[in-house]
Motif scaffolding. Structure first.
Motif, mmCIF file in Angstrom:
data_model
loop_
_atom_site.group_PDB
_atom_site.id
_atom_site.type_symbol
_atom_site.label_atom_id
_atom_site.label_comp_id
_atom_site.label_asym_id
_atom_site.label_seq_id
_atom_site.Cartn_x
_atom_site.Cartn_y
_atom_site.Cartn_z
ATOM 1 N N THR A 70 0.800 -0.972 -0.168
ATOM 2 C CA THR A 70 0.113 0.115 0.035
ATOM 3 C C THR A 70 1.090 1.176 0.196
ATOM 4 O O THR A 70 0.611 2.511 -0.255
ATOM 5 N N ILE A 71 2.132 0.911 0.321
ATOM 6 C CA ILE A 71 2.949 2.202 -0.046
ATOM 7 C C ILE A 71 4.223 1.855 -0.527
ATOM 8 O O ILE A 71 4.743 0.368 -0.312
ATOM 9 N N SER A 72 5.083 2.538 -1.148
ATOM 10 C CA SER A 72 6.394 1.983 -1.951
ATOM 11 C C SER A 72 7.487 1.858 -0.863
ATOM 12 O O SER A 72 7.491 2.513 0.387
ATOM 13 N N TYR A 73 8.523 1.279 -1.418
ATOM 14 C CA TYR A 73 9.747 1.042 -0.623
ATOM 15 C C TYR A 73 10.424 2.549 -0.235
ATOM 16 O O TYR A 73 10.787 2.799 0.800
ATOM 17 N N ARG A 74 10.066 3.366 -1.162
ATOM 18 C CA ARG A 74 10.730 4.677 -0.813
ATOM 19 C C ARG A 74 9.881 5.583 0.082
ATOM 20 O O ARG A 74 10.558 6.212 0.820
ATOM 21 N N GLU A 75 8.615 5.273 -0.070
ATOM 22 C CA GLU A 75 7.902 5.945 0.966
ATOM 23 C C GLU A 75 8.073 5.395 2.330
ATOM 24 O O GLU A 75 8.257 6.162 3.338
ATOM 25 N N ARG A 114 2.325 9.055 12.101
ATOM 26 C CA ARG A 114 0.977 8.225 11.776
ATOM 27 C C ARG A 114 0.051 8.703 10.573
ATOM 28 O O ARG A 114 -0.483 8.238 9.859
ATOM 29 N N MET A 115 -0.072 10.157 10.656
ATOM 30 C CA MET A 115 -0.973 10.664 9.710
ATOM 31 C C MET A 115 -0.074 10.782 8.317
ATOM 32 O O MET A 115 -0.852 10.545 7.235
ATOM 33 N N LYS A 116 1.124 10.759 8.604
ATOM 34 C CA LYS A 116 1.868 10.616 7.121
ATOM 35 C C LYS A 116 1.476 9.346 6.510
ATOM 36 O O LYS A 116 1.443 9.218 5.307
ATOM 37 N N LEU A 117 1.631 8.363 7.415
ATOM 38 C CA LEU A 117 1.481 7.004 6.854
ATOM 39 C C LEU A 117 0.110 6.858 6.589
ATOM 40 O O LEU A 117 -0.121 6.146 5.150
ATOM 41 N N HIS A 118 -0.796 7.369 6.965
ATOM 42 C CA HIS A 118 -2.305 7.455 6.571
ATOM 43 C C HIS A 118 -2.343 7.998 5.187
ATOM 44 O O HIS A 118 -2.832 7.639 4.236
ATOM 45 N N MET A 119 -1.613 9.117 4.844
ATOM 46 C CA MET A 119 -1.679 10.043 3.582
ATOM 47 C C MET A 119 -1.004 9.210 2.537
ATOM 48 O O MET A 119 -1.707 9.202 1.630
ATOM 49 N N GLU A 120 -0.076 8.532 2.953
ATOM 50 C CA GLU A 120 0.753 7.650 1.993
ATOM 51 C C GLU A 120 -0.054 6.403 1.378
ATOM 52 O O GLU A 120 -0.082 6.276 0.133
ATOM 53 N N ARG A 121 -0.907 5.947 2.150
ATOM 54 C CA ARG A 121 -1.632 4.796 2.040
ATOM 55 C C ARG A 121 -2.859 5.212 1.099
ATOM 56 O O ARG A 121 -3.141 4.418 0.083
ATOM 57 N N ALA A 122 -3.191 6.495 1.451
ATOM 58 C CA ALA A 122 -4.523 6.874 0.503
ATOM 59 C C ALA A 122 -4.130 7.631 -0.930
ATOM 60 O O ALA A 122 -5.027 7.443 -1.490
ATOM 61 N N ASP A 123 -2.700 7.801 -0.995
ATOM 62 C CA ASP A 123 -2.644 8.742 -2.259
ATOM 63 C C ASP A 123 -2.386 7.822 -3.545
ATOM 64 O O ASP A 123 -2.464 8.144 -4.497
ATOM 65 N N TRP A 124 -2.005 6.658 -3.005
ATOM 66 C CA TRP A 124 -1.895 5.379 -4.143
ATOM 67 C C TRP A 124 -0.837 5.888 -5.300
ATOM 68 O O TRP A 124 -0.899 5.566 -6.375
ATOM 69 N N ASP A 125 -0.071 6.900 -5.167
ATOM 70 C CA ASP A 125 0.903 7.131 -6.033
ATOM 71 C C ASP A 125 2.140 6.481 -5.755
ATOM 72 O O ASP A 125 3.123 6.589 -6.725
ATOM 73 N N ARG A 126 2.486 5.797 -4.823
ATOM 74 C CA ARG A 126 3.576 5.201 -4.401
ATOM 75 C C ARG A 126 4.959 5.903 -4.608
ATOM 76 O O ARG A 126 6.030 5.385 -4.922
ATOM 77 N N ASP A 127 5.046 7.207 -4.277
ATOM 78 C CA ASP A 127 6.047 8.038 -4.343
ATOM 79 C C ASP A 127 6.351 8.954 -3.020
ATOM 80 O O ASP A 127 5.094 9.637 -2.468
#
Length: 129
Positions: A70-75, A114-127
């Motif tokens: 749900t998140i990329s290696y880089r994220e 935690r909020m950043k993680l939530h945002m990264e999961r929700a954006d679906w851009d894996r960047d």
């Protein structure tokens, strides 16, 4: 006559007040109360464990999100850097015992990641940003 009565009452009242003074808590030390991990103050072992569990849980949530893709290696690496900063701040603050302000600062930082993680999961851009 008044002087005689007052002279007799003063020692009697001092005798009654002495037990009350004995029960009063001691005054705070010159630098204020230090609530370290072992003095039974505000920061007790349960709160200390709760903070460590929050930080460790955040690390596990990042790992799980990366494994679930749900998140990329880089994220994930960027978020891990943030968690490492929190762990470092915890170690530094815990040397002298965590104060209330330290606890609130660490909790705030955990919530931000935690909020950043939530945002990264929700954006679906894996960047990463």
């Amino acid at each position: 006559m008044k002087k005689l009565i007052l002279a007799a009452l003063i020692p009697a009242t001092m005798g009654l007040a002495a037990p009350a003074f004995a029960q009063m808590p001691p005054p705070p030390p010159p630098g204020g109360w230090h609530h370290g991990p072992g003095d039974g103050g505000w920061m007790n072992p349960q709160r200390n464990d709760a903070i460590r569990r929050d930080i460790d849980g955040l690390s596990m949530a990042i790992d799980r999100s990366q494994q679930n893709r749900t998140i990329s290696y880089r994220e994930a690496n960027g978020l891990r850097r943030d968690v490492y900063g929190i762990k470092r701040a915890y170690r530094i603050a815990a040397r002298n015992g965590l104060s209330r302000q330290d606890v609130h600062d660490l909790a705030r930082r955990v919530n931000v990641v935690r909020m950043k993680l939530h945002m990264e999961r929700a954006d679906w851009d894996r960047d990463r940003w």
